[in-house]
Design a protein around this motif. Structure first.
Motif, PDB file in Angstrom:
ATOM      1  N   PHE A  92      39.397  42.081  46.924  1.00  0.00           N
ATOM      2  CA  PHE A  92      40.727  41.604  46.630  1.00  0.00           C
ATOM      3  C   PHE A  92      41.583  42.725  45.870  1.00  0.00           C
ATOM      4  O   PHE A  92      40.894  43.692  45.373  1.00  0.00           O
ATOM      5  N   SER A  93      42.796  42.657  45.966  1.00  0.00           N
ATOM      6  CA  SER A  93      43.556  43.803  45.777  1.00  0.00           C
ATOM      7  C   SER A  93      44.877  43.125  44.859  1.00  0.00           C
ATOM      8  O   SER A  93      45.218  41.821  45.416  1.00  0.00           O
ATOM      9  N   TYR A  94      45.367  43.781  44.063  1.00  0.00           N
ATOM     10  CA  TYR A  94      46.646  43.206  43.220  1.00  0.00           C
ATOM     11  C   TYR A  94      48.009  43.163  44.084  1.00  0.00           C
ATOM     12  O   TYR A  94      48.210  44.403  44.606  1.00  0.00           O
ATOM     13  N   GLY A 276      48.478  49.252  32.121  1.00  0.00           N
ATOM     14  CA  GLY A 276      49.423  49.276  32.867  1.00  0.00           C
ATOM     15  C   GLY A 276      48.833  49.194  34.366  1.00  0.00           C
ATOM     16  O   GLY A 276      49.562  48.920  35.052  1.00  0.00           O
ATOM     17  N   HIS A 277      47.473  49.105  34.625  1.00  0.00           N
ATOM     18  CA  HIS A 277      46.982  48.974  35.853  1.00  0.00           C
ATOM     19  C   HIS A 277      46.237  47.695  36.097  1.00  0.00           C
ATOM     20  O   HIS A 277      45.609  47.219  35.321  1.00  0.00           O
ATOM     21  N   TYR A 278      46.817  47.049  37.233  1.00  0.00           N
ATOM     22  CA  TYR A 278      46.224  45.639  37.541  1.00  0.00           C
ATOM     23  C   TYR A 278      45.058  45.832  38.428  1.00  0.00           C
ATOM     24  O   TYR A 278      45.083  46.695  39.565  1.00  0.00           O
ATOM     25  N   TYR A 279      44.064  45.173  38.125  1.00  0.00           N
ATOM     26  CA  TYR A 279      43.091  44.942  38.959  1.00  0.00           C
ATOM     27  C   TYR A 279      42.307  43.513  38.977  1.00  0.00           C
ATOM     28  O   TYR A 279      42.606  42.813  38.009  1.00  0.00           O
ATOM     29  N   CYS A 280      41.476  43.145  39.803  1.00  0.00           N
ATOM     30  CA  CYS A 280      41.357  41.830  40.146  1.00  0.00           C
ATOM     31  C   CYS A 280      39.845  41.520  39.547  1.00  0.00           C
ATOM     32  O   CYS A 280      38.837  42.243  39.592  1.00  0.00           O
ATOM     33  N   VAL A 281      39.717  40.569  38.864  1.00  0.00           N
ATOM     34  CA  VAL A 281      38.395  40.056  38.257  1.00  0.00           C
ATOM     35  C   VAL A 281      38.076  38.579  38.251  1.00  0.00           C
ATOM     36  O   VAL A 281      39.253  37.830  38.851  1.00  0.00           O
TER      37      VAL A 281
END
Length: 541
Positions: A92-94, A276-281
């Motif tokens: 998945f990606s933001y 400031g960096h989004y990642y999926c959890v």
């Protein structure tokens, strides 16, 4: 006939309440009031309840069903509501437009892994040894029961020396084997080997001291074991029914375990901000930990209730044998016990199981706090209070389920009536004959050890398994110890049940099983209750 080695050999075996006492309307009227008379009249009626029994402790049945139905209901919901993308957050990606995580590829190929395995000689031997041990355990149990019923004295006196010789031989064997083996001698220096050898010999010395100190009670122990073995041999169906109940618990556990597995699949893949960096959890649903708690508590309660149900079935079956005048009612004895256990008295069993499971949780918490190094006077006082309360519960809980199985009373009234029944007859509330359980444990240890030695010799000579033979032999020893341990627990429950039945006989001034009175009449009495008994007006004249 009592043996001369038993204390008070000339003590009459007549029931305690069969002697002649003054009339109730005479001098004793100044000692007891009408309420005491009514209470004593109630205890005169203690006997096995063959008739229809009222439903007891129903509130705990309802509470138990609420736990079970909630566990299964939320478990089914967890299966239906599971997220198939669990563990795939890397795919998945933001998406900043929707501020959510979306799949990069709508298709998630599954890479199957081929589970190709060939069992080695070790695993083949390991599995087959356990299977053969499990199959042989049934005739071993029947063989042991037969000898305990017919040759109790011989098997006890033959086993006692083995309880000392086997540990001595094993201690010497491992010391010599480790000395001649270079790898063992290098990793375990000689001073440490000598220290371990001496330490084991000290433990064996303590065991010998315990046997010598309690030697005067061995003959009484032999007779108690013979009585219990005879009662169990007359109700062999218990050996079949009780494992079936355990198998039923495993079947009952299976869907709960599946629900726990699927519960962790309930959640969603959400974005998480880090510098400031989004990642999926993966984020688990908030209700999942609560469901885990509910399911685990339900499993603990169910296991404790099953243990109490087994004791109830054993007590109900053995009590019917004890109070029966002939063998006509023995065939339906276990059926009646099962019907009462899972019918009118199921609430009592649930209540007892709830108390026992709570006690286990509290004990675990206290032990965990002690291991974590909790210090301070407050923690010490709390631990002392908790341990006192737990000991008080063990004191009151002794024989409660046995009594409930006989009379059909509720849990609280069974605890109270059992205590007062034993107290009136000068019988100990928490002591039957602890040596019996220890001797039985030593016997099964000797049997299991001899079997493990035979297995080890066969594996090393016939199959040439090498040092792996020790692992297989130890595993077979553990399996046989578990099976024999189950047998000892059943026999221990039989001993407790016969003890309660014997107390009821004494209270009523009757003798239903003469051989039981000849043995149990030599058990130590609770001398601290003599004063209380001295002011009690006998009801049988």
């Amino acid at each position: 006939m009592a043996n001369s080695t038993i204390d008070e050999p000339d003590k009459p075996l007549n029931p305690l309440l069969s002697t002649t006492y003054p009339s109730v309307s005479g001098a004793t009227s100044d000692i007891q009031d009408d309420d005491d008379d009514d209470q004593q009249t109630q205890f005169l009626q203690i006997s096995f309840n063959y008739g229809p029994r009222p439903y007891q402790d129903i509130i705990f049945v309802i509470l138990f069903l609420v736990f079970v139905l909630s566990t299964f209901g939320f478990g089914i919901f967890s299966c239906v509501n599971r997220n198939p993308h669990h563990g795939q957050q890397a795919s998945f990606s933001y998406n900043p437009t929707t501020a959510s995580c979306i799949p990069e590829d709508p298709f998630f190929p599954i890479n199957p892994t081929s589970l190709t395995s060939s069992l080695s000689t070790f695993w083949n031997t390991f599995i087959w040894t356990l299977v053969i041990t499990l199959l042989l355990s049934v005739p071993f149990l029947l063989f042991l029961l037969f000898f305990l019923n017919n040759f109790t004295k011989q098997i006890v006196y033959v086993s006692l020396p083995f309880c000392v010789l086997v540990p001595i031989l094993l201690n010497v064997y491992w010391f010599i084997a480790c000395t001649v083996t270079s790898t063992c001698s290098d990793s375990f220096p000689l001073p440490y080997r000598i220290l371990m050898l001496v330490f084991v010999f000290l433990i064996i010395g303590v065991l010998v001291w315990i046997l010598v100190v309690n030697w005067h009670r061995v003959e009484l122990t032999v007779k108690i074991i013979r009585v219990a073995s005879n009662a169990l041999s007359r109700n062999l169906s218990l050996i079949v029914v009780l494992p079936v109940l355990s198998l039923g618990l495993l079947v009952y556990y299976a869907p709960i375990v599946v629900f726990l597995v699927f519960a962790q699949l309930n959640g969603e893949i959400v974005p998480k901000d880090k510098d400031g960096h989004y990642y999926c959890v993966w984020k688990q649903d908030t209700w999942v930990p609560a469901y885990y708690t509910l399911a685990i508590l339900t499993m603990l309660w169910s296991a404790a209730a099953l243990v109490e149900a087994k004791v109830f079935v054993i007590s109900g079956t053995i009590a019917q044998w004890y109070f029966s005048k002939d063998d006509d009612g023995l065939k339906r004895g276990i059926r009646n016990a099962l019907r009462n256990a899972f019918g009118p008295s199921f609430g009592t069993i649930c209540f007892s199981g709830l108390l026992i499971s709570t006690i286990r949780v509290v004990r675990f918490m206290v032990d965990s706090a002690r291991e974590e190094g909790a210090t301070g006077i407050v923690n010490l006082i709390l631990r002392c209070c908790v341990n006192t309360l737990l000991s008080a519960f063990d004191f009151l809980n002794k024989f409660t389920i046995n009594f409930a199985a006989i009379t059909g009373e509720a849990y609280c009234s069974s605890a109270r009536m059992t205590y007062e029944l034993l107290k009136r007859n000068l019988l100990s509330v928490v002591f039957v004959e602890t040596v019996s359980a220890r001797v039985l444990a030593l016997i099964i240890f000797v049997f299991s050890t001899i079997y493990a030695i035979v297995v080890c010799v066969i594996l090393k000579t016939v199959i040439d398994l090498g040092d792996d033979a020790y692992i297989v032999a130890v595993t077979a020893w553990l399996l046989l110890m578990v099976v024999f341990g189950y047998f000892v627990l059943v026999l221990d429950s039989v001993i407790d049940t016969v003890y309660v039945c014997y107390a009821i006989d004494r209270d009523r001034g009757e003798v239903c099983k003469q051989e039981v009175h000849e043995v149990y009449g030599h058990l130590p009495i609770s001398r601290s209750d003599r004063s209380a008994f001295g002011i009690r007006t006998p009801l049988l004249v």
